[in-house]
Scaffold this active site. Structure first.
Site, PDB file in Angstrom:
ATOM      1  N   HIS A  55      17.596 -12.954  -3.616  1.00 33.91           N
ATOM      2  CA  HIS A  55      17.996 -13.451  -2.288  1.00 33.91           C
ATOM      3  C   HIS A  55      16.805 -13.847  -1.402  1.00 33.91           C
ATOM      4  CE1 HIS A  55      21.831 -11.734  -3.488  1.00 33.91           C
ATOM      5  NE2 HIS A  55      21.274 -10.539  -3.605  1.00 33.91           N
ATOM      6  N   SER A  78      16.693 -18.052  -4.935  1.00 36.52           N
ATOM      7  CA  SER A  78      17.669 -17.050  -4.536  1.00 36.52           C
ATOM      8  C   SER A  78      18.537 -16.731  -5.740  1.00 36.52           C
ATOM      9  CB  SER A  78      18.532 -17.617  -3.411  1.00 36.52           C
ATOM     10  OG  SER A  78      18.703 -16.668  -2.404  1.00 36.52           O
ATOM     11  N   SER A  83      22.935 -16.833  -0.139  1.00 37.58           N
ATOM     12  CA  SER A  83      22.135 -15.766   0.475  1.00 37.58           C
ATOM     13  C   SER A  83      20.808 -16.201   1.077  1.00 37.58           C
ATOM     14  CB  SER A  83      21.880 -14.652  -0.556  1.00 37.58           C
ATOM     15  OG  SER A  83      21.078 -15.126  -1.609  1.00 37.58           O
ATOM     16  N   ASP A 141      17.188 -10.262  -9.930  1.00 39.26           N
ATOM     17  CA  ASP A 141      18.208  -9.514  -9.187  1.00 39.26           C
ATOM     18  C   ASP A 141      19.562  -9.979  -9.692  1.00 39.26           C
ATOM     19  OD1 ASP A 141      20.036  -8.438  -7.432  1.00 39.26           O
ATOM     20  OD2 ASP A 141      18.935  -8.991  -5.612  1.00 39.26           O
ATOM     21  N   GLU A 203      16.349  -5.658 -10.096  1.00 45.04           N
ATOM     22  CA  GLU A 203      16.684  -5.073  -8.798  1.00 45.04           C
ATOM     23  C   GLU A 203      18.005  -4.309  -8.739  1.00 45.04           C
ATOM     24  OE1 GLU A 203      14.881  -5.124  -6.020  1.00 45.04           O
ATOM     25  OE2 GLU A 203      16.300  -4.873  -4.373  1.00 45.04           O
ATOM     26  N   ASN A 228      16.479  -0.551  -9.914  1.00 44.87           N
ATOM     27  CA  ASN A 228      17.665  -0.038  -9.212  1.00 44.87           C
ATOM     28  C   ASN A 228      17.734   1.478  -9.249  1.00 44.87           C
ATOM     29  OD1 ASN A 228      20.408  -0.548  -7.936  1.00 44.87           O
ATOM     30  ND2 ASN A 228      20.991   0.661  -9.744  1.00 44.87           N
ATOM     31  N   LYS A 233      15.448   3.419  -4.427  1.00 43.08           N
ATOM     32  CA  LYS A 233      16.183   2.151  -4.374  1.00 43.08           C
ATOM     33  C   LYS A 233      17.673   2.445  -4.224  1.00 43.08           C
ATOM     34  CE  LYS A 233      18.088  -1.908  -5.351  1.00 43.08           C
ATOM     35  NZ  LYS A 233      19.554  -2.059  -5.358  1.00 43.08           N
ATOM     36  N   ASP A 237      18.883   1.644  -0.539  1.00 41.37           N
ATOM     37  CA  ASP A 237      19.309   0.245  -0.364  1.00 41.37           C
ATOM     38  C   ASP A 237      20.822   0.132  -0.566  1.00 41.37           C
ATOM     39  OD1 ASP A 237      20.153  -2.244  -1.652  1.00 41.37           O
ATOM     40  OD2 ASP A 237      18.080  -2.822  -1.944  1.00 41.37           O
ATOM     41  N   ASN A 238      21.306   0.587  -1.731  1.00 40.84           N
ATOM     42  CA  ASN A 238      22.725   0.425  -2.046  1.00 40.84           C
ATOM     43  C   ASN A 238      23.593   1.144  -1.007  1.00 40.84           C
ATOM     44  OD1 ASN A 238      21.085  -0.163  -4.258  1.00 40.84           O
ATOM     45  ND2 ASN A 238      22.665   0.297  -5.756  1.00 40.84           N
ATOM     46  N   CYS A 242      23.953  -1.066   2.667  1.00 41.75           N
ATOM     47  CA  CYS A 242      25.337  -1.548   2.819  1.00 41.75           C
ATOM     48  C   CYS A 242      26.005  -0.932   4.040  1.00 41.75           C
ATOM     49  CB  CYS A 242      26.144  -1.274   1.553  1.00 41.75           C
ATOM     50  SG  CYS A 242      25.627  -2.321   0.162  1.00 41.75           S
ATOM     51  N   HIS A 348      27.847  -7.433  -6.937  1.00 42.14           N
ATOM     52  CA  HIS A 348      26.915  -8.531  -7.203  1.00 42.14           C
ATOM     53  C   HIS A 348      27.566  -9.880  -7.524  1.00 42.14           C
ATOM     54  CE1 HIS A 348      22.918 -10.122  -7.824  1.00 42.14           C
ATOM     55  NE2 HIS A 348      23.434 -10.822  -8.821  1.00 42.14           N
ATOM     56  N   HIS A 401      20.497  -6.658   3.836  1.00 42.83           N
ATOM     57  CA  HIS A 401      19.972  -5.395   4.350  1.00 42.83           C
ATOM     58  C   HIS A 401      18.756  -5.641   5.242  1.00 42.83           C
ATOM     59  CE1 HIS A 401      22.642  -3.906   1.455  1.00 42.83           C
ATOM     60  NE2 HIS A 401      21.813  -3.386   0.572  1.00 42.83           N
ATOM     61  N   SER A 409      12.977  -0.617  -1.549  1.00 41.01           N
ATOM     62  CA  SER A 409      13.318  -1.310  -2.798  1.00 41.01           C
ATOM     63  C   SER A 409      12.137  -2.139  -3.292  1.00 41.01           C
ATOM     64  CB  SER A 409      14.492  -2.254  -2.564  1.00 41.01           C
ATOM     65  OG  SER A 409      15.546  -1.583  -1.932  1.00 41.01           O
ATOM     66  N   GLN A 413       9.658  -2.542  -6.543  1.00 43.43           N
ATOM     67  CA  GLN A 413       9.474  -3.797  -7.287  1.00 43.43           C
ATOM     68  C   GLN A 413       7.985  -4.082  -7.507  1.00 43.43           C
ATOM     69  OE1 GLN A 413      11.090  -5.924  -8.949  1.00 43.43           O
ATOM     70  NE2 GLN A 413      13.228  -5.892  -8.326  1.00 43.43           N
TER      71      GLN A 413
HETATM   72  P1  NAI Z   1      27.920   2.249  -9.069  1.00 45.97           P
HETATM   73  O1  NAI Z   1      28.036   2.203 -10.527  1.00 45.97           O
HETATM   74  O2  NAI Z   1      27.159   3.351  -8.403  1.00 45.97           O
HETATM   75  O3  NAI Z   1      29.371   2.236  -8.377  1.00 45.97           O
HETATM   76  C1  NAI Z   1      30.435   1.448  -8.789  1.00 45.97           C
HETATM   77  C2  NAI Z   1      31.701   2.337  -8.736  1.00 45.97           C
HETATM   78  O4  NAI Z   1      32.856   1.531  -8.981  1.00 45.97           O
HETATM   79  C3  NAI Z   1      31.695   3.425  -9.811  1.00 45.97           C
HETATM   80  O5  NAI Z   1      31.824   4.710  -9.210  1.00 45.97           O
HETATM   81  C4  NAI Z   1      32.879   3.077 -10.697  1.00 45.97           C
HETATM   82  O6  NAI Z   1      33.536   4.226 -11.205  1.00 45.97           O
HETATM   83  C5  NAI Z   1      33.764   2.284  -9.746  1.00 45.97           C
HETATM   84  N1  NAI Z   1      34.708   1.381 -10.420  1.00 45.97           N
HETATM   85  C6  NAI Z   1      34.547   0.670 -11.566  1.00 45.97           C
HETATM   86  N2  NAI Z   1      35.651  -0.022 -11.865  1.00 45.97           N
HETATM   87  C7  NAI Z   1      36.542   0.248 -10.883  1.00 45.97           C
HETATM   88  C8  NAI Z   1      37.867  -0.160 -10.642  1.00 45.97           C
HETATM   89  N3  NAI Z   1      38.512  -0.991 -11.480  1.00 45.97           N
HETATM   90  N4  NAI Z   1      38.501   0.302  -9.534  1.00 45.97           N
HETATM   91  C9  NAI Z   1      37.885   1.164  -8.693  1.00 45.97           C
HETATM   92  N5  NAI Z   1      36.607   1.596  -8.867  1.00 45.97           N
HETATM   93  C10 NAI Z   1      35.948   1.143  -9.959  1.00 45.97           C
HETATM   94  O7  NAI Z   1      27.298   0.837  -8.629  1.00 45.97           O
HETATM   95  P2  NAI Z   1      26.646   0.480  -7.214  1.00 45.97           P
HETATM   96  O8  NAI Z   1      25.187   0.730  -7.270  1.00 45.97           O
HETATM   97  O9  NAI Z   1      27.462   1.080  -6.155  1.00 45.97           O
HETATM   98  O10 NAI Z   1      26.804  -1.112  -7.233  1.00 45.97           O
HETATM   99  C11 NAI Z   1      28.079  -1.746  -7.154  1.00 45.97           C
HETATM  100  C12 NAI Z   1      27.856  -3.270  -7.129  1.00 45.97           C
HETATM  101  O11 NAI Z   1      27.170  -3.646  -5.945  1.00 45.97           O
HETATM  102  C13 NAI Z   1      27.001  -3.796  -8.277  1.00 45.97           C
HETATM  103  O12 NAI Z   1      27.482  -5.067  -8.660  1.00 45.97           O
HETATM  104  C14 NAI Z   1      25.630  -3.934  -7.650  1.00 45.97           C
HETATM  105  O13 NAI Z   1      24.812  -4.827  -8.354  1.00 45.97           O
HETATM  106  C15 NAI Z   1      25.992  -4.406  -6.281  1.00 45.97           C
HETATM  107  N6  NAI Z   1      25.032  -4.192  -5.193  1.00 45.97           N
HETATM  108  C16 NAI Z   1      25.185  -4.989  -4.082  1.00 45.97           C
HETATM  109  C17 NAI Z   1      24.359  -4.854  -2.990  1.00 45.97           C
HETATM  110  C18 NAI Z   1      24.528  -5.734  -1.813  1.00 45.97           C
HETATM  111  O14 NAI Z   1      23.654  -5.769  -0.952  1.00 45.97           O
HETATM  112  N7  NAI Z   1      25.597  -6.478  -1.670  1.00 45.97           N
HETATM  113  C19 NAI Z   1      23.296  -3.822  -2.953  1.00 45.97           C
HETATM  114  C20 NAI Z   1      23.247  -3.010  -4.149  1.00 45.97           C
HETATM  115  C21 NAI Z   1      24.082  -3.193  -5.212  1.00 45.97           C
END
Ligand code: NAI
Length: 480
Positions: A55, A78, A83, A141, A203, A228, A233, A237-238, A242, A348, A401, A409, A413
């Site tokens: 991003h 990006s 983003s 990322d 990332e 990650n 991180k 960050d997560n 968020c 993501h 963020h 984070s 990196q």
């Molecule tokens: P995580 O693995 O810690 O959490 C995901 C959760 O979703 C898990 O607890 C899992 O059991 C649950 N899950 C899976 N399938 C499901 C379903 N069908 N129904 C309900 N729950 C379900 O992953 P994290 O770190 O929380 O990341 C989640 C996403 O967010 C990833 O795609 C990651 O890359 C992205 N992300 C986005 C950010 C942003 O700024 N927008 C920042 C960091 C990560």
């Protein structure tokens, strides 16, 4: 191209605004600034040609200029079509000492609102130095740059790019077209590129997932560091990132009062935990969905109702996906929602919400309120509001963020880039996490700015709990 620099951004005249925001961000990114000071003389990234796909925001600009301050030659895109902050991209191209007419900064290929073919064109530009050579380091990322190199290598080895299947996503079709054109011009471009790369630092959760899959099948082309899963991180960050940027995105998009509304968060991982707290902080009544009994129990004990989508689809006001999984909210679900329900994704990729299915609902109409805010009108007249076309809403509708959390984070990196570039021989084609003493170092770099006074262990106390006075303070299996 201008002044010998190749790039493509929206508007270079935004550079001064970008530079001003970068300057403010630097003060909020003490970890990155400390690494610049620590490595100013030794220049550990001299000789590194880093291709980055992350991003293109103000915070990323400070990361890019940290990598160049450590000696690297950098090109950037990006990792999401919505983003980019155009003023940040302009500032990076112009550089701290350049001018709009004679930019001296870093080649960036990114603007807010790319089409998918433009997005993948940018990625290819980022991977291609003006002399035709490729990078020797990747910073990714979500794994799109890594994917392009792996797919390119696979098809070059096979001698052909498969024809596009009608079941392929639109995006995969775009990738196949790009690689078909590349193969026709140069039948070993991506193979050479993969061979020249010392490693990738990844990332996010979703990109890391792709890397472990490649390592498992023995197809990973170079070593990888999973940034990650540094504690500093994902647990920051997560979660806290968020917690800040989810409500920011919703507010900038629709500005509805969140207090009193019923909000559903899908997934209670690191991102979901931050999102649930974010909306609860605004006075929403938050409901969580989970598949994992541990995370479901955590959510319940944190005070949230845990339900299934079918239980709440007709009554909730706000729906936010945070699973990193696909097919979480389908078109048939959206058809049942309340009038003007808000639907967004913070995971993501854009496959958490069935946007393709929504567009195919018989008689549905799309009315764009403003960029990244669409009202979808069902034939019965009720509407739902979809943010950022189902792509990460905190970056599409807001600015992602804030700096302080991204400093954590991006310090990981930077350290990971130095590791893989300077100690290449110590790493195999596997996925690694940084050692705990470096994770603790990143946290330490952010304490002074918050006025934190850390207690010091006595030697006697350290011996009693079996650690060193200077850390690491926890075993690797500790979960925080
Ligand atoms: P995580 O693995 O810690 O959490 C995901 C959760 O979703 C898990 O607890 C899992 O059991 C649950 N899950 C899976 N399938 C499901 C379903 N069908 N129904 C309900 N729950 C379900 O992953 P994290 O770190 O929380 O990341 C989640 C996403 O967010 C990833 O795609 C990651 O890359 C992205 N992300 C986005 C950010 C942003 O700024 N927008 C920042 C960091 C990560």
């Amino acid at each position: 191209s201008r002044n010998g620099l190749d790039f493509k951004v929206a508007d270079l005249t935004l550079a001064e605004f970008g530079r001003n925001e970068l300057r403010l961000a630097e003060h909020e990114m003490p970890g990155l600034m400390a690494l610049r000071a620590e490595y100013a003389d030794s220049q550990p990234l001299r000789g590194a040609k880093i291709a980055g796909s992350l991003h293109m925001t103000v915070q990323t600009a400070v990361l890019i200029e940290t990598l160049t301050a450590l000696g690297a030659d950098v090109r950037w895109v990006s990792c999401n079509i919505f983003s980019t902050q155009d003023h940040a991209a302009a500032a990076v191209v112009v550089g701290p000492n350049g001018t709009v007419d004679a930019p001296t900064g870093v080649p960036v290929f990114a603007w807010k609102g790319e089409t998918l073919p433009e997005y993948w064109w940018c990625t290819e530009q980022m991977l291609t130095w003006p002399d035709g050579s490729g990078p020797n380091m990747l910073l990714d990322d979500g794994g799109d740059a890594t994917l392009l190199i792996h797919k390119g290598t696979e098809f070059e080895k096979a001698g052909a790019v498969p024809s596009t299947d009608p079941n392929d996503s639109e995006e995969y079709g775009v990738i196949l077209d790009l690689l078909r054109a590349s193969l026709a011009k140069d039948s070993t471009k991506y193979t050479r590129m993969g061979e020249g790369i010392k490693g990738v630092t990844e990332e996010t959760t979703t990109g890391v997932h792709r890397l472990y899959e490649l390592a498992k099948t023995g197809d990973l082309l170079f070593p990888a560091i999973n940034v990650n899963d540094s504690v500093t991180k994902s647990k920051f960050d997560n979660k806290y990132g968020c917690r800040h940027s989810l409500v920011d995105g919703i507010n900038r998009a629709v500005d509805v009062l969140i207090a009193g509304k019923v909000a559903v968060i899908f997934g209670y991982g690191d991102v979901g935990k931050g999102c649930a707290e974010s909306l609860r902080g605004q006075g929403a009544r938050v409901i969580v969905t989970e598949v994992d009994p541990i995370c479901a129990l955590q959510a319940a004990m944190d005070g949230y109702q845990v339900a299934r989508l079918e239980d709440v689809v007709e009554t909730a006001d706000i729906f936010i996906t945070a699973t990193g999984n696909k097919d979480i909210i389908m078109a048939a679900d959206m058809a049942k929602m309340k009038h003007q329900a808000i639907v967004g994704n913070i995971g993501h990729f854009d496959n958490e919400i069935d946007m393709a299915g929504l567009a195919k609902v018989d008689g549905i109409k799309r009315n764009t309120i403003k960029p990244q805010v669409d009202e979808w009108i069902f034939p019965d007249g009720h509407t739902i509001i979809v943010l950022s076309e189902g792509r990460l809403l905190n970056l599409g509708n807001a600015t992602g963020h804030p700096s302080f959390v991204m400093s954590n984070s991006f310090s990981n990196q930077t350290i990971a880039q130095i590791e893989l570039f300077t100690k290449t021989d110590e790493y195999e084609k596997q996925v690694y996490v940084l050692p705990k003493h470096l994770d603790e170092k990143v946290a330490r770099l952010h304490l002074d700015a918050l006025g934190v006074r850390l207690t010091e262990l006595s030697k006697d106390q350290a011996d009693y709990i079996g650690v060193h006075v200077e850390g690491p303070y926890k075993p690797d299996h500790y979960r925080y």
